[in-house]
Design an enzyme around this catalytic site. Structure first.
Site, mmCIF file in Angstrom:
data_model
loop_
_atom_site.group_PDB
_atom_site.id
_atom_site.type_symbol
_atom_site.label_atom_id
_atom_site.label_comp_id
_atom_site.label_asym_id
_atom_site.label_seq_id
_atom_site.Cartn_x
_atom_site.Cartn_y
_atom_site.Cartn_z
ATOM 1 N N HIS A 158 0.839 -1.189 0.000
ATOM 2 C CA HIS A 158 0.000 0.000 0.000
ATOM 3 C C HIS A 158 0.882 1.249 0.000
ATOM 4 O O HIS A 158 1.827 1.347 0.779
ATOM 5 C CB HIS A 158 -0.929 0.007 1.212
ATOM 6 C CG HIS A 158 -2.070 -0.945 1.070
ATOM 7 N ND1 HIS A 158 -1.875 -2.287 0.889
ATOM 8 C CD2 HIS A 158 -3.414 -0.746 1.052
ATOM 9 C CE1 HIS A 158 -3.059 -2.891 0.785
ATOM 10 N NE2 HIS A 158 -4.002 -1.972 0.880
ATOM 11 N N LYS A 180 -13.938 5.612 5.199
ATOM 12 C CA LYS A 180 -14.107 6.608 4.140
ATOM 13 C C LYS A 180 -15.560 6.662 3.664
ATOM 14 O O LYS A 180 -16.059 7.709 3.258
ATOM 15 C CB LYS A 180 -13.185 6.262 2.967
ATOM 16 C CG LYS A 180 -13.291 7.218 1.786
ATOM 17 C CD LYS A 180 -12.261 6.884 0.746
ATOM 18 C CE LYS A 180 -12.547 7.631 -0.535
ATOM 19 N NZ LYS A 180 -13.710 7.097 -1.262
#
Length: 828
Positions: A38, A483
């Site tokens: 990531h 999110k």
């Protein structure tokens, strides 16, 4: 207390567990740490290597027994490295390929973890003997590793089936080399020519054309080493085919094996078997170990041989098994193409019941859906062929080289069954022993809410239940759910979802293991207080099995040196062991009602600003360096799943990363203030009771409080003043900071504290005292750089001088982003 030693003593002193119970738990528990690529590590790998060397030198120079000459040499070495750092280009000029990302993961494994793991297990063994009266079994594996690097193709077109094959081959090649080095050293140690166990004699007699006539341990080791040499050469031959059409710079690692042992080519080389599974090495090594113990050489057995066996137990023959991750829609498209080819309709147009029924029927059917060998000539589009080729590639790799098949954006039971069917198409089944376990990833609020029902459907399919053999792994997404709904609502949804999934699994007699997809930042599920974080998980959701991602910058922070890595492994082991004997607090019904109320209000407040407020997207893109983050080149994958999408398609990492740069940290706290705020005194007392009596809630609030204490109004406002174009949009910035004030006040009321940092106040003050003098100027400089860079970026027809200035500004901007991200640590 957050160590194995402290936890054992705490459990024994409190009589929560007996020595036998603790010992059994340590022998059977499993923590699997999954390394991912990531894109949150901003530093170049070459810079990180120099940082690691500086750390080692500083530690060396602190020794009190050094001679003056040794101090002088160490100081010169330190100055030399720092000098070379000053001359390096700190900026990645190109995006790394997945192969280079995998090489970075291999570097941590072979330079740090290869040594840290046996060191740590040796210490754990000694602690067990001292505190529990028994030694840890040699093959006990409380810590394991896996990887996504080279297998995670979710939204990353650069990860192809060929890349996955290449990465696996390099991992196997590197493992073979490392074991060859170990066995070379072991052969020099075991020059023993008498006293062997009967099993050892039989093993030595089974080796043809022995070089060592009397030294039987050396005979076996030499044979194993020859098998590893042949294995390495075979892997190299496969890699040569991969690189046949490539330029040399694309090679992840040098493809010519070093001739570690001269003269290894024997006449019987063709008769040697390749090392294709862990047992090929483990069996003979255990026979040698037992023989040494039985014949009075216990001290010899407990040396390098034990370390090699422990390494083999943890790393296997591939260093790390590789997970594969792909979006559910890709599998739907592939199955749809197959059903159309079969002439039975469009799978994508069927309802869920029809899909599940057809998939269940086909899973029970022994015939393939189509001739796999004809894949290249079939009339499928390129995307479908790529998906199917991934499964064919996986079927051709060694089973031990692969781990889980993770389905991102998993929404239905058919999403899981489709992957099972595609594996079956290419011969990957329980009968053949090469089926990858299929792991649904639930990552949005709706998906988490519906997850228990999806498991209920799956566990009602006989063919599926028969294939998983009583075990199911489920991945919980922390970044995307936060999110999607905001931190507070996402955390409660994760809690409820795991709690209900456990109930479903228990109903069907299935052992459930949760895989936690956490990032390093609080906004993406991370928690610097690792020990407390594990202890505060929902009841009955760990049970001695804990799988979690280690992402980006956290790999360096947690495993950057041998000492740090050993400490991290100790915390993980201790926390999972302690959790097994800790009576979890079951939330009261009133607490659940409060969480439901707060979650709803928090989610509404979060989504109203992020999704419905028309000024928000312009504000986000103007007030933060979100648009400029792509120039960092910190990962091989795009920052958006859909390049044409808006905020909803933006990945959780750049979303969090951008807000961290401006010291707003909005992704970690937005909606929390609205959810916690109440004018009802009774509600407020209940919230305080929850904070003092419920570890899960306390850990959640303390983490948010820590991040809120790191926010800086003046820094955030300066970005607005410099970069936001309209007065109306600037007013939104004031409203955001108003919500931050509301969140601070709500936290103080719930915790009844005088400082928002709460339990972290002392650490936070010290941290800010060190951090702020360095980071504050960087923030001011960054805002000015953004203003100047955007002015040139929006201008047409730049002169050569302006082009040069623009490049200089961009370089300076990247360095400022790197500096702030490094300084912000667990919120960066």
């Amino acid at each position: 207390e957050d160590s194995v030693k402290g936890s054992i003593h705490a459990l024994l002193d409190s009589k929560q567990a007996t020595p036998e119970e603790i010992y059994d738990k340590l022998c059977t528990q499993s923590v699997e740490l999954v390394l991912t690529a990531h894109p949150t590590e901003v530093n170049r790998k070459s810079v990180l290597r120099k940082y690691r060397k500086i750390t080692e030198l500083l530690s060396h120079l602190e020794r009190s027994d050094l001679l003056e000459y040794e101090k002088l040499v160490g100081t010169f070495d330190l100055q030399r490295i720092i000098s070379s750092l000053w001359g390096m280009d700190e900026i990645r000029r190109t995006k790394p390929t997945p192969q280079k990302e995998a090489a970075g993961g291999l570097a941590i494994l072979e330079t740090v973890l290869w040594f840290a793991v046996p060191n740590y297990l040796r210490k754990l063994d000694a602690q067990c003997l001292q505190s529990l009266g028994k030694r840890l079994p040699l093959e006990a594996c409380p810590i394991k590793f896996a990887s996504w690097i080279g297998g995670d193709r979710d939204g990353n077109p650069n990860v192809t089936p060929q890349v996955t094959r290449e990465v696996v081959l390099h991992q196997r090649l590197r493992a073979a080399r490392l074991y060859m080095q170990d066995l070379t050293e072991l052969e020099s140690q075991l020059a023993i020519s008498s006293r062997f166990s009967p099993r050892m004699l039989d093993l030595a007699d089974s080796i043809p054309h022995p070089v060592h006539k009397r030294e039987l341990y050396r005979r076996v080791i030499s044979h194993l080493r020859k098998r590893l040499v042949k294995t390495a050469k075979d892997i190299e031959a496969q890699l040569e085919k991969v690189y046949l059409a490539k330029e040399p710079e694309h090679i992840m690692l040098q493809s010519k094996i070093q001739n570690i042992v001269a003269g290894q080519k024997d006449d019987d080389d063709e008769n040697l078997e390749l090392v294709t599974k862990k047992e090929d090495l483990m069996g003979p090594l255990l026979v040698m170990h037992d023989s040494l113990v039985e014949t009075g050489f216990e001290l010899v057995a407990d040396g390098l041989l034990s370390d090699i066996i422990r390494r083999l137990a943890v790393f296997g023959i591939t260093l790390v098994p590789l997970d594969i991750r792909e979006e559910s829609t890709k599998h739907t498209e592939a199955v749809d193409a197959i059903t159309r080819w079969l002439g039975i309709g469009s799978y994508s147009e069927w309802n869920e019941e029809a899909r599940v029924n057809w998939l269940s029927s086909e899973l029970s059917n022994r015939r393939p859906l189509f001739p796999s060998e004809s894949l290249e000539t079939m009339d499928f589009d390129d995307t479908v062929k790529k998906t199917l080729e991934t499964f064919r590639t996986a079927s051709q790799l060694e089973p031990e080289a692969l781990g889980a098949y993770v389905i991102s954006q998993c929404q239905t039971a058919s999403d899981v069954l489709a992957v099972m069917l595609l594996q079956k198409q290419f011969g990957m089944s329980p009968v053949n022993g090469n089926m990858m376990r299929v792991v649904p990833l639930f990552e949005t609020l709706d998906d988490l809410t519906n997850a228990p029902e999806r498991l209920q459907t799956l566990f009602s399919v006989p063919a599926y239940v028969g294939a998983i053999k009583g075990k199911q792994e489920v991945m919980v997404g922390y970044s995307d759910s936060a999110k999607d709904a905001g931190r507070l609502a996402a955390c409660w949804a994760q809690y409820l979802s795991q709690e209900r999934m456990v109930e479903v699994a228990q109903k069907f007699g299935i052992e459930l293991c949760f895989f936690h997809g956490k990032g390093g930042t609080v906004g993406r599920g991370g928690n610097p207080a690792l020990y407390r974080a594990i202890l505060s998980h929902p009841p009955n959701t760990i049970n001695g099995r804990f799988r979690v991602t280690e992402q980006g910058e956290m790999i360096t922070q947690n495993y950057g040196s041998t000492q740090i890595a050993e400490h991290t492994l100790d915390i993980y082991t201790a926390a999972v062991m302690r959790e097994a004997f800790t009576k979890s607090v079951q939330p009261k019904e009133e607490w659940r009602r409060q969480m439901d109320r707060m979650s709803l209000i928090s989610c509404q407040d979060y989504r109203h600003l992020v999704r419905e407020e028309p000024r928000f997207v312009p504000y986000f893109r103007q007030a933060t360096p979100e648009l400029e983050l792509s120039s960092l080149n910190i990962g091989s994958r795009p920052s958006k799943r859909n390049p044409k999408g808006g905020i909803e398609s933006l990945r959780a990492i750049p979303w969090t990363f951008a807000w961290t740069q401006t010291r707003t940290h909005l992704s970690a706290w937005l909606g929390v203030g609205a959810g916690l705020s109440t004018k009802d005194e009774a509600d407020l007392e209940t919230l305080h009771e929850m904070y003092t009596s419920w570890p899960w809630f306390r850990e959640l609030i303390d983490l948010i409080a820590m991040i809120v204490s790191k926010t800086d109004f003046s820094v955030a406002k300066n970005y607005d003043d410099q970069l936001v174009l309209s007065e109306d949009t600037k007013r939104l910035g004031e409203e955001v900071r108003g919500k931050l004030v509301e969140t601070r006040q709500a936290i103080l009321e719930v915790t009844k504290s005088t400082n928002v940092a709460g339990v972290h106040v002392a650490l936070q003050r010290a941290s800010n005292k060190i951090r702020s003098p360095w980071i504050d100027p960087l923030n001011v400089i960054q805002a000015e750089l953004l203003r100047r860079f955007r002015a040139l970026d929006n201008k047409d027809g730049l002169t050569p001088e302006e082009e040069e200035e623009k490049q200089t500004l961009q370089d300076a901007l990247i360095i400022s982003i790197n500096g702030i991200a490094t300084g912000m640590r667990n919120s960066g």
